[in-house]
Write a protein that holds these residues in place. Structure first.
Motif, short mmCIF file in Angstrom:
data_model
loop_
_atom_site.label_atom_id
_atom_site.label_comp_id
_atom_site.label_asym_id
_atom_site.label_seq_id
_atom_site.Cartn_x
_atom_site.Cartn_y
_atom_site.Cartn_z
N UNK A 114 30.37 4.42 -64.15
CA UNK A 114 29.64 5.27 -63.22
C UNK A 114 28.64 4.42 -62.43
N UNK A 115 28.70 4.51 -61.09
CA UNK A 115 27.77 3.74 -60.26
C UNK A 115 26.38 4.34 -60.35
N UNK A 116 25.40 3.54 -59.94
CA UNK A 116 24.03 4.04 -59.89
C UNK A 116 23.94 5.22 -58.92
N UNK A 117 23.35 6.31 -59.37
CA UNK A 117 23.28 7.52 -58.56
C UNK A 117 22.16 7.41 -57.53
N UNK A 118 22.49 7.73 -56.31
CA UNK A 118 21.50 7.80 -55.25
C UNK A 118 21.32 9.24 -54.81
N UNK A 119 20.17 9.53 -54.23
CA UNK A 119 19.91 10.84 -53.66
C UNK A 119 19.63 10.67 -52.17
N UNK A 120 19.68 11.77 -51.45
CA UNK A 120 19.38 11.71 -50.02
C UNK A 120 17.97 11.18 -49.77
N UNK A 121 17.08 11.38 -50.75
CA UNK A 121 15.71 10.88 -50.61
C UNK A 121 15.70 9.37 -50.40
N UNK A 122 16.62 8.64 -51.04
CA UNK A 122 16.66 7.19 -50.88
C UNK A 122 16.98 6.80 -49.44
N UNK A 123 17.83 7.59 -48.78
CA UNK A 123 18.16 7.31 -47.39
C UNK A 123 17.02 7.73 -46.46
N UNK A 124 16.37 8.84 -46.80
CA UNK A 124 15.26 9.31 -45.96
C UNK A 124 14.04 8.40 -46.06
N UNK A 125 13.86 7.79 -47.23
CA UNK A 125 12.73 6.87 -47.38
C UNK A 125 12.88 5.65 -46.48
N UNK A 126 14.13 5.24 -46.24
CA UNK A 126 14.38 4.08 -45.39
C UNK A 126 14.36 4.44 -43.91
N UNK A 127 14.49 5.72 -43.58
CA UNK A 127 14.52 6.17 -42.17
C UNK A 127 13.11 6.08 -41.57
N UNK A 128 12.94 5.72 -40.28
CA UNK A 128 13.99 5.41 -39.32
C UNK A 128 14.26 3.92 -39.16
N UNK A 129 13.47 3.07 -39.83
CA UNK A 129 13.64 1.63 -39.65
C UNK A 129 14.30 1.05 -40.88
N UNK A 130 15.62 1.05 -40.87
CA UNK A 130 16.36 0.52 -41.99
C UNK A 130 16.23 -1.01 -42.02
N UNK A 131 16.17 -1.60 -43.22
CA UNK A 131 15.97 -3.06 -43.28
C UNK A 131 17.17 -3.80 -42.70
#
Length: 802
Positions: free
Chosen positions: A699-716
């Motif tokens: 099982x891969x490490x589980x991500x949530x939408x929060x992880x994507x929103x935390x990086x928004x809008x300037x993704x590394x």
């Protein structure tokens, strides 16, 4: 025309910085030569990824340019411009939600009460947008009133002093020096700190709401520079207004509040996380633009219609009510604060930054005989507006070619400020139009060579802020101005305003346009009064209003929203029909010659702006002819090293990758399974969401939408993510994160059909498939925007990395 490294930004400043403020790599020349040019050597081997189709132009990737090391900046000596060019440097916004498994799981977890909480938060954000926009407008108005008042009092005392004993040249020098000094500061902060804060900001916001990512356009730093810049521009005596920039200011406020954090201040307040995506942010920016109009003109309904007509490309019924609420709150906040400031706390008599004053219908009514006269004024406004736009077009072309360095831009702004003061002084000095001072509403009356008890009426227009000059032209009684005074003022101010728009200062064109129109409209009314022997319906104030509407409509080509703004600003519905007639006529006549001012500047910057409809003669083109190829596809279970190589490849222009089902050991391509974005892949790599090749069942490490929103809008940038050699051999399963139902079109679909689907849904990527559901190409914004209807029929613009 020489080849150059790049074109200018909105303000004309040459920048190599990307949206995150990091230095980008050297931009290729227009002919495709130079480092990083399209078609340069690829770093990937053909077996490492799937390529489909033939070479063409596709979207540029902005993340790959975000290098952490500074690259030496190259400045061209000359920046030529070709209007048949479409810039590849502008990226699109992701207005289409990715309905992947994470999104669906979150939506299922949210119950009815949670949805109601989200809706309440939307209303709270709209209220906060209205309050803060109103407060910013109050700050601008109060500071401008005090600083401009101080300047005019100093200059007036000096002129009065030297009029008696001679030596008025010192007064001219003082006025020009004050103007140039103040404008120099305003231009310096724009040119060297935030060039996107130049101008009114309306073209940039139109592009943002259309789906184009304009770097830095909704930053906190942009707001600070915008507010300070517009104060200094107006105080510096330029032919500008402070109302237009309020639209940009409101949009920046809305973008910041709706995200619940500031990336500039590096503060995250952990609120409103649900709204951290382009779709939600766009709706709030629409509300901010409407609140800005409402604060500027005291026109909440006009603000909503402006956002609908000029701004928002996507609209829904629920959004209308929230935007109207934000507009009302903005007007009420401004009204309350300014009323307290002016000492009549319970009166609420300051609904907007400019109040045209109340027009009395009994004294200034209109009759059926005047309808043809109003239409004729609309024709005049359309012609003058087209002339204004044409002159400004050639002036802007000159600036793009030769005045692209920040130091030159500051010098030009200072020159315009000094010339404006000089022209005003000479016009006042040469005028012999003296009027009695009793009962006059002139704030700073200059006597000069007039008799005691009289003032120079030319100073009413020049020696004042533009907003007060407009109101004076509307409401001063008949006989307050000599026709020669109005004629000379109109002529000089027309060219001054045309020269001023496009300078590297924060400034709007609304008020100068109204002032020019009010001057020639009042002149028209005086002439009509002479011809009709002083007929009661030839009131100069009424014709000043119609002239102002005609001139503004001829320049910016707004109809519905401007009609309502003018009605709300005058507080009189009686003039709704003639104003509408004037604006429609001005737009029709102006469009016959050239585009509106905002559309013209968008086109000059080569922005891939999508209008409401595809060119009418484009039905013969199909998706196969307009799509971008080759397309980089990913397998549903892909090797990490392949993903890193694809994202790191400087010749790969993709921001969206179709996901296909394929056996990792073969190169045979199967049908389309989904679409995943570059930003999503970067977040997956950053969080190490992959497993070893030998343990695919783990099982891969589980991500949530929060992880994507935390990086928004300037993704590394991909360069900041370290992947070891062992991790490169791991596998990554994209099934959970890709959008399993991307929009597709068959390759035989016509361009108008593709355009309608792309535009109406606010897409960034539209996958083109064949009859076996295999990917054959990708349609992006630039593929559609490069086709437009020219004077000789359908034409295709050239794509350039500028």
């Amino acid at each position: 025309m020489a080849n150059v490294a790049k074109k200018v930004s909105w303000s004309g400043r040459d920048r190599d910085d990307d949206e995150d403020g990091r230095a980008g790599e050297t931009t290729p020349l227009l002919n495709g030569t130079g480092p990083g040019a399209a078609g340069s050597g690829r770093q990937l081997t053909p077996s490492s990824l799937l390529r489909i189709g033939q070479l063409s132009n596709v979207d540029l990737n902005e993340d790959i340019h975000e290098l952490e090391t500074e690259v030496p900046r190259q400045r061209p000596n000359e920046i030529p411009h070709n209007e048949k060019l479409l810039s590849l440097k502008y990226e699109s916004l992701d207005y289409d939600n990715s309905e992947n498994q994470l999104f669906l799981e979150e939506e299922r977890r949210i119950n009815h009460a949670a949805f109601r909480t989200v809706e309440i938060k939307r209303w709270v954000i709209c209220a906060m947008i209205g309050i803060l926009t109103g407060l910013v407008a109050c700050f601008i108005d109060i500071v401008v009133e005090n600083l401009a008042g101080l300047k005019y009092r100093v200059v007036k005392d000096n002129i009065d002093k030297f009029t008696a004993k001679g030596g008025l040249s010192f007064s001219l020098l003082l006025w020009a020096t004050l103007n140039a000094s103040v404008v120099m500061v305003g231009s310096l902060i724009v040119a060297f700190i935030e060039p996107v804060a130049a101008g009114s900001g309306i073209p940039q916001i139109k592009c943002y709401l259309n789906g184009v990512k304009i770097p830095h356009v909704v930053r906190l730093k942009t707001l600070v520079i915008k507010v300070c810049g517009v104060i200094l521009s107006v105080v510096g005596g330029l032919a500008v207004g402070k109302e237009g920039p309020m639209i940009h200011s409101g949009s920046v406020i809305a973008a910041g509040i709706s995200q619940g954090r500031s990336t500039s201040l590096k503060r995250d307040f952990k609120i409103f996380e649900y709204f951290r995506r382009d779709t939600e942010k766009r709706d709030f920016v629409s509300a901010g633009a409407a609140a800005g109009v409402s604060a500027a003109f005291g026109a909440p309904v006009g603000g909503v219609l402006f956002s609908l007509e000029e701004g928002a490309s996507f609209w829904n019924q629920f959004l209308t009510w929230r935007i109207f609420f934000a507009s009302m709150i903005s007007t009420f906040t401004l009204n309350s604060v300014l009323s307290v400031y002016h000492g009549n706390a319970w009166d609420l008599s300051s609904p907007g930054l400019i109040n045209f004053g109340r027009f009395d219908s009994e004294k200034m009514g209109y009759t059926i005989q005047e309808i043809p006269i109003f239409i004729f004024m609309g024709v005049v406004g359309g012609i003058l507006g087209a002339l204004f736009n044409a002159l400004n077009y050639w002036l802007t072309m000159f600036r793009i070619r030769y005045i692209h360095r920040p130091c030159l831009q500051v010098v030009e702004a200072m020159l315009v400020a000094a010339v404006t003061a000089t022209v005003g002084f000479v016009m006042i000095y040469c005028s012999r139009d003296c009027q009695p001072i009793q009962g006059s509403s002139v704030a700073y009356p200059l006597q000069l060579f007039c008799a005691d008890g009289e003032y120079n009426s030319m100073a009413t227009a020049f020696f004042n802020t533009p907003e007060k000059s407009v109101v004076n032209l509307f409401h001063d009684p008949p006989g307050s101005y000599n026709p020669m005074t109005l004629g000379m003022f109109t002529l000089m101010y027309f060219f001054l305003a045309c020269w001023t728009y496009g300078l590297t200062v924060s400034a709007g064109v609304f008020i100068p346009s109204l002032l020019i129109g009010a001057a020639w409209g009042r002149l028209f009314g005086i002439s009509l009064s002479y011809l009709t022997k002083g007929s009661i319906w030839a009131d100069p104030g009424k014709y000043a209003l119609m002239g102002a509407a005609a001139q503004l409509g001829g320049i910016v080509r707004m109809t519905l929203s401007l009609t309502v703004i003018m009605m709300e600003a005058t507080g009189n519905v009686t003039y709704g029909f003639p104003i509408m007639l004037v604006l429609m006529t001005a737009k029709i006549v102006g469009d016959y010659f050239v585009e509106g001012l905002y559309d013209m500047h968008i086109q000059l910057q080569s922005v891939p702006f999508l209008h409401w409809e595809a060119p009418v003669t484009s039905h013969s083109l199909t998706a196969r002819e307009v799509m971008s190829t080759p397309v980089t596809c990913l397998r549903r279970i892909e090797r990490v090293g392949t993903v890193v190589d694809i994202l790191s490849d400087t010749s790969s222009n993709h921001n969206g990758f179709p996901v296909v089902e394929s056996n990792p050991d073969t190169t045979q391509v199967a049908g389309l399974r989904g679409l995943i974005l570059r930003s999503q892949l970067i977040v997956l790599l950053k969080h190490k969401v992959f497993v070893e090749r030998t343990n695919l069942n783990l099982v891969q490490r589980r991500l949530k939408l929060k992880d994507f929103r935390d990086a928004y809008p300037r993704f590394p940038p991909i360069q900041s993510i370290h992947v070891s050699q062992d991790e490169r051999e791991c596998m990554i399963d994209l099934s959970e994160f890709m959008n399993p139902s991307p929009y597709t079109v068959p390759q035989e679909a016509s361009l108008p059909r593709v355009f309608k689907l792309f535009r109406a849904l606010g897409l960034r990527h539209l996958v083109v498939v064949d009859n076996r559901n295999e990917v054959v190409g990708m349609v992006t914004r630039k593929d559609l925007a490069r086709y437009r209807l020219g004077k000789e029929g359908l034409e295709e613009l050239s794509l350039a990395q500028t």
